[in-house]
Design an enzyme around this catalytic site. Structure first.
Site, PDB file in Angstrom:
ATOM      1  N   ASP A  58     -48.089 -54.183  84.145  1.00  0.00           N
ATOM      2  CA  ASP A  58     -48.199 -54.384  85.593  1.00  0.00           C
ATOM      3  C   ASP A  58     -46.839 -54.163  86.241  1.00  0.00           C
ATOM      4  O   ASP A  58     -46.701 -53.428  87.218  1.00  0.00           O
ATOM      5  CB  ASP A  58     -48.703 -55.808  85.860  1.00  0.00           C
ATOM      6  CG  ASP A  58     -48.810 -56.111  87.344  1.00  0.00           C
ATOM      7  OD1 ASP A  58     -49.323 -55.256  88.084  1.00  0.00           O
ATOM      8  OD2 ASP A  58     -48.365 -57.196  87.762  1.00  0.00           O
ATOM      9  N   TYR A  70     -52.851 -62.818  81.489  1.00  0.00           N
ATOM     10  CA  TYR A  70     -53.787 -62.663  82.599  1.00  0.00           C
ATOM     11  C   TYR A  70     -55.105 -63.409  82.355  1.00  0.00           C
ATOM     12  O   TYR A  70     -55.711 -63.908  83.298  1.00  0.00           O
ATOM     13  CB  TYR A  70     -54.132 -61.173  82.797  1.00  0.00           C
ATOM     14  CG  TYR A  70     -53.253 -60.448  83.769  1.00  0.00           C
ATOM     15  CD1 TYR A  70     -51.906 -60.272  83.509  1.00  0.00           C
ATOM     16  CD2 TYR A  70     -53.780 -59.906  84.935  1.00  0.00           C
ATOM     17  CE1 TYR A  70     -51.098 -59.580  84.393  1.00  0.00           C
ATOM     18  CE2 TYR A  70     -52.977 -59.215  85.827  1.00  0.00           C
ATOM     19  CZ  TYR A  70     -51.643 -59.056  85.552  1.00  0.00           C
ATOM     20  OH  TYR A  70     -50.854 -58.369  86.431  1.00  0.00           O
ATOM     21  N   ASP A 100     -37.111 -55.858  78.648  1.00  0.00           N
ATOM     22  CA  ASP A 100     -35.947 -55.856  79.542  1.00  0.00           C
ATOM     23  C   ASP A 100     -35.179 -54.537  79.411  1.00  0.00           C
ATOM     24  O   ASP A 100     -34.788 -53.915  80.399  1.00  0.00           O
ATOM     25  CB  ASP A 100     -35.044 -57.078  79.291  1.00  0.00           C
ATOM     26  CG  ASP A 100     -34.700 -57.308  77.826  1.00  0.00           C
ATOM     27  OD1 ASP A 100     -35.312 -56.677  76.941  1.00  0.00           O
ATOM     28  OD2 ASP A 100     -33.794 -58.128  77.553  1.00  0.00           O
ATOM     29  N   ASP A 139     -45.302 -50.580  88.497  1.00  0.00           N
ATOM     30  CA  ASP A 139     -44.774 -50.609  89.872  1.00  0.00           C
ATOM     31  C   ASP A 139     -43.368 -50.014  89.892  1.00  0.00           C
ATOM     32  O   ASP A 139     -43.001 -49.271  90.802  1.00  0.00           O
ATOM     33  CB  ASP A 139     -44.707 -52.052  90.406  1.00  0.00           C
ATOM     34  CG  ASP A 139     -45.951 -52.444  91.190  1.00  0.00           C
ATOM     35  OD1 ASP A 139     -47.048 -51.980  90.833  1.00  0.00           O
ATOM     36  OD2 ASP A 139     -45.822 -53.225  92.160  1.00  0.00           O
ATOM     37  N   LYS A 170     -41.732 -57.948  73.756  1.00  0.00           N
ATOM     38  CA  LYS A 170     -40.611 -58.890  73.815  1.00  0.00           C
ATOM     39  C   LYS A 170     -40.614 -59.649  72.490  1.00  0.00           C
ATOM     40  O   LYS A 170     -40.681 -60.891  72.439  1.00  0.00           O
ATOM     41  CB  LYS A 170     -40.788 -59.817  75.040  1.00  0.00           C
ATOM     42  CG  LYS A 170     -39.604 -60.718  75.341  1.00  0.00           C
ATOM     43  CD  LYS A 170     -38.362 -59.998  75.836  1.00  0.00           C
ATOM     44  CE  LYS A 170     -37.197 -60.965  75.957  1.00  0.00           C
ATOM     45  NZ  LYS A 170     -35.905 -60.292  76.247  1.00  0.00           N
TER      46      LYS A 170
HETATM   47  C1  IPM Z   1     -52.464 -53.993  89.583  1.00  0.00           C
HETATM   48  C2  IPM Z   1     -52.444 -55.179  90.508  1.00  0.00           C
HETATM   49  C3  IPM Z   1     -53.351 -56.264  89.953  1.00  0.00           C
HETATM   50  C4  IPM Z   1     -52.800 -56.689  88.612  1.00  0.00           C
HETATM   51  C5  IPM Z   1     -53.567 -57.491  90.882  1.00  0.00           C
HETATM   52  C6  IPM Z   1     -54.122 -57.072  92.225  1.00  0.00           C
HETATM   53  C7  IPM Z   1     -54.429 -58.534  90.257  1.00  0.00           C
HETATM   54  O1  IPM Z   1     -51.139 -55.622  90.690  1.00  0.00           O
HETATM   55  O2  IPM Z   1     -53.547 -53.431  89.354  1.00  0.00           O
HETATM   56  O3  IPM Z   1     -51.401 -53.611  89.104  1.00  0.00           O
HETATM   57  O4  IPM Z   1     -51.926 -57.558  88.539  1.00  0.00           O
HETATM   58  O5  IPM Z   1     -53.245 -56.128  87.612  1.00  0.00           O
HETATM   59 MG    MG Z   2     -49.686 -54.359  89.824  1.00  0.00          MG
END
Ligand code: IPM
Ligand code: MG
Length: 354
Positions: free
Chosen positions: A242, A136, A218, A246, A186
């Site tokens: 990240d 990042y 993975d 999700d 990884k």
């Molecule tokens: C998160 C989001 C952010 C990230 C984006 C909006 C830059 O996806 O907070 O998970 O990738 O960290």
């Molecule tokens: Mg995110």
């Protein structure tokens, strides 16, 4: 108690408004709220997604309550002007390196998960994501190679100090939970990950009471849908965290339910300075329609109460009000129901006052 409120783009302001209502409902001595612009909104008003005055406001505050940033209309802007730079800039400028993303299945929502209910029911994990390093924040660029092809590149790296400090946060968190920590990397392919793993093992010596294991990312992604109940605390780098967070959100039923806390080293009068945001994004497709689920934002406010204001009792009351709202069957659009953003906020506020 000074809180900077940055609603941002898309559904950010709508869900943040409900979280603010919840904070205002509680009897917090000397609570002061300031609003600042971030994201595409800030770019349009001030020419920058993270204006100086916004950053200064965050530095002045005990905590930041953040909505979301992102706007497809900005996808063609140079990267430094894109809305996402607001959150990345806040995380790095404020030294918020430890991102806590709890994922727990709420009673009554087992059937909303993409997983079978008996598997979903078991989920109670905390993802500790490193937030200031990795690919990042490495150097990046695009260029045209001598053979004429365009090439994009992003440098992935971790310094041992960066790994060590997040590892300490994760071990301490695991100790406060069931005492199990899974480090995700990884290391079979990446040098960055091999160093990560080595340093995590070194830090483990200080926490003999915590049971540590390691998974390749993975495999971790696969295990998270196969048997997510096996996870307690997970520690991982910025990019893997990240993605896995999700994924965890859908395992519990909706991305509209997961809060997060981003913490650094700065102490406040009653805790640690932090930034609190739902893990969902700006969802431009449903912005302004009153269809967004504010519960992740409200749960983020609960984390703010806990970590930055030292108000554990209030944090629990808010979490219980959210859990009760869901247990009583109220569902937003993300969960197949028709409760509006406002209605969900009302339900939580109502349980806190009554
Ligand atoms: C998160 C989001 C952010 C990230 C984006 C909006 C830059 O996806 O907070 O998970 O990738 O960290
Ligand atoms: Mg995110």
């Amino acid at each position: 108690m000074k809180i900077a409120v940055f609603g941002g783009d898309g559904i950010g302001p709508e869900v943040t408004r409900q979280a603010v209502r919840v904070l205002e409902t509680l009897d917090l001595p000397g609570l002061t709220l300031f609003e600042g612009d971030v994201g595409a909104v800030a770019y349009r008003r001030h020419g920058h997604p993270l204006p100086e005055e916004t950053l200064a406001m965050a530095r002045e505050a005990d905590a930041v309550l953040f909505g979301a940033v992102g706007d497809p209309a900005c996808d063609d802007l140079p990267r430094e002007h894109r809305p996402e730079q607001a959150i990345l800039g806040l995380r790095s400028e404020l030294g918020l390196f430890a991102n806590l993303r709890p994922a727990t299945t709420f009673g009554g929502l087992e059937n909303m998960s993409g997983l079978r209910p008996e598997i979903a029911r078991e989920i109670d994990m905390l993802i500790v994501r490193e937030l200031n390093g990795d690919v990042y924040f490495g150097e990046k660029g695009t260029h045209t190679r001598t053979d004429g092809q365009r090439e994009g590149w992003d440098r992935m790296s971790y310094a041992e100090g960066e790994v060590r400090r997040i590892a300490h946060v994760a071990f301490a968190a695991a100790r406060g939970r069931s005492g199990r920590l899974t480090s995700v990397d990884k290391a079979n392919v990446l040098e960055t990950s091999q160093l990560w793993r080595d340093v995590v093992c070194e830090v483990a010596v200080d926490y003999p009471d915590v049971e540590l294991d390691h998974l390749y990312v993975d495999n971790a992604a696969m295990q998270m849908v196969r048997a997510p109940g096996q996870f307690d605390t997970i520690v991982t780098g910025n990019l893997f965290g990240d993605i896995l967070s999700d994924q965890a959100s859908m395992c519990v039923g909706s991305i509209g339910l997961l809060p997060s806390a981003s913490l650094g080293e700065r102490r406040t009068a009653h805790g640690t300075f932090g930034l609190y945001e739902p893990i969902h994004g700006s969802a431009p497709d449903i912005a302004g329609q009153g269809r967004a689920n504010p519960l992740a934002a409200i749960l983020s406010a609960a984390m703010l109460l806990r970590h930055s204001l030292g108000r554990e009792d209030d944090a629990r009351s808010v979490e219980k009000a959210v859990a009760d709202t869901l247990a009583d069957g109220l569902r937003g659009f993300d969960l197949g129901g028709d409760a509006s953003t406002e209605r969900l906020g009302d339900a939580v506020v109502g349980r806190l006052v009554g």
